[in-house]
Design an enzyme around this catalytic site. Sequence first.
Site, short mmCIF file in Angstrom:
data_model
loop_
_atom_site.label_atom_id
_atom_site.label_comp_id
_atom_site.label_asym_id
_atom_site.label_seq_id
_atom_site.Cartn_x
_atom_site.Cartn_y
_atom_site.Cartn_z
CE LYS A 177 71.07 8.66 29.69
NZ LYS A 177 70.46 9.07 28.46
N GLY A 238 67.02 9.38 18.90
CA GLY A 238 67.54 9.23 17.54
C GLY A 238 66.63 9.77 16.45
CB ALA A 264 66.22 11.40 23.72
N GLY A 265 66.25 13.31 21.11
CA GLY A 265 65.36 13.91 20.13
C GLY A 265 65.83 15.22 19.53
CG ASN A 286 74.92 9.61 20.64
OD1 ASN A 286 76.10 9.82 20.84
ND2 ASN A 286 74.49 8.60 19.91
CB THR A 287 71.21 10.81 16.93
OG1 THR A 287 70.98 9.72 17.82
CG2 THR A 287 71.10 10.32 15.51
C1 LIG Z 1 68.07 8.23 26.51
C2 LIG Z 1 69.13 8.03 25.54
O1 LIG Z 1 69.47 6.94 25.19
C3 LIG Z 1 69.79 9.21 25.06
O2 LIG Z 1 70.87 9.46 25.88
C4 LIG Z 1 70.20 9.14 23.65
O3 LIG Z 1 71.40 8.47 23.49
C5 LIG Z 1 70.31 10.48 23.12
O4 LIG Z 1 69.33 10.66 22.26
P1 LIG Z 1 69.62 11.31 20.84
O5 LIG Z 1 70.51 10.35 20.13
O6 LIG Z 1 68.27 11.46 20.23
O7 LIG Z 1 70.31 12.61 21.08
#
Ligand SMILES: CC(=O)[C@@H](O)[C@H](O)COP(=O)(O)O
Length: 334
Positions: A177, A238, A264-265, A286-287
């Site tokens: 990625k 995040g 993300a987001g 992730n977050t």
């Molecule tokens: C592009 C990036 O770094 C993402 O993989 C990030 O880690 C996930 O974003 P979130 O933490 O907002 O889900």
Amino acid sequence: MHNDGTISIIVNGEHKRVRAGQTIAELAAEIGLVPEKVAVERNLEVVPRSTLHETKLHDGDELEIVHFVGGGDHGVAVDEDRWEVAGKRFRSRLIVGTGKYKDMAQNAAAVEASGAEIVTVAVRRVNVTDPKAPMLTDYIDPKKITYLPNTAGCFTAEDAIRTLRLAREAGGWELVKLEVLGEARTLYPDMVETLRATEILAKEGFKPMVYCVDDPIAAKRLEDVGAVAIMPLGAPIGSGLGIQNKVTIRLIVEGAKVPVLVDAGVGTASDAAAAMELGCDGVLMNTAIAEAKDPILMAHAMRAAVEAGRLAYRAGRMGKRRYADPSSPLAGLI
Ligand SMILES: CC(=O)[C@@H](O)[C@H](O)COP(=O)(O)O
């Protein structure tokens, strides 16, 4: 009746010839339904189930035959639904990250609960190669889960390329990625650097899944230079703000020949479902899981949301109306 002893009927909208004198129960069995578990309408009149074995079909009959709820198998072919990236097939459409967790054990439990088959790992931050230090691979088995190394924290194409070359040397990874960030404040991708890095990596045999802006033209350019998946942000990394621009995500999906995954987001389950309802092939997050009060429960929620959104997309949503439309038709009321 025809010369060959058959009659013409319509069954569930399709013309069919059946033997004259055949009963509705026999017809149901012939089309693979259990006569004791069907509901039947003939010429718009309900046929009582207790009479199906003696009620004979007549030429010109129009029948609706369905398994009644609880009687038949209304399961949906969820398990057969797969997506593919760079020649690898996956059932789960949820990719989870490996940052921000309390520890590796919690991370592993969340991955398990999410049903994810791919985890993404910031190779600059997470130890996956030094056996003298705690290794993520001791908690998340790389034989069962695909590791997707990422270039989190890289701000130039050179930085990202160097990181992935090292990752390939250490672990043999080619499916990667790529993210090249433009600035620390917004963590927005730098698309000029991202395009440059994608092209170089693809030429070197990498299969880059690429984090990018939610711009349909940028997405096309990435595909042209060798991205194997397009990963537009839903909102800043995040932030947990959810998908800010559904229109552009939909346009990216419509124009792409490679998988599209919102990356993300995402903040909560409905954001993940919304991404899938737009037709995305998957979601990376992730977050939202790592920072939930109960990350394991949230991982379950995200799994359900991604599956629900995917099913809704496949099912095709109803059209929107400006005004009310009664659920039970009002025509013919007494
Ligand atoms: C592009 C990036 O770094 C993402 O993989 C990030 O880690 C996930 O974003 P979130 O933490 O907002 O889900």
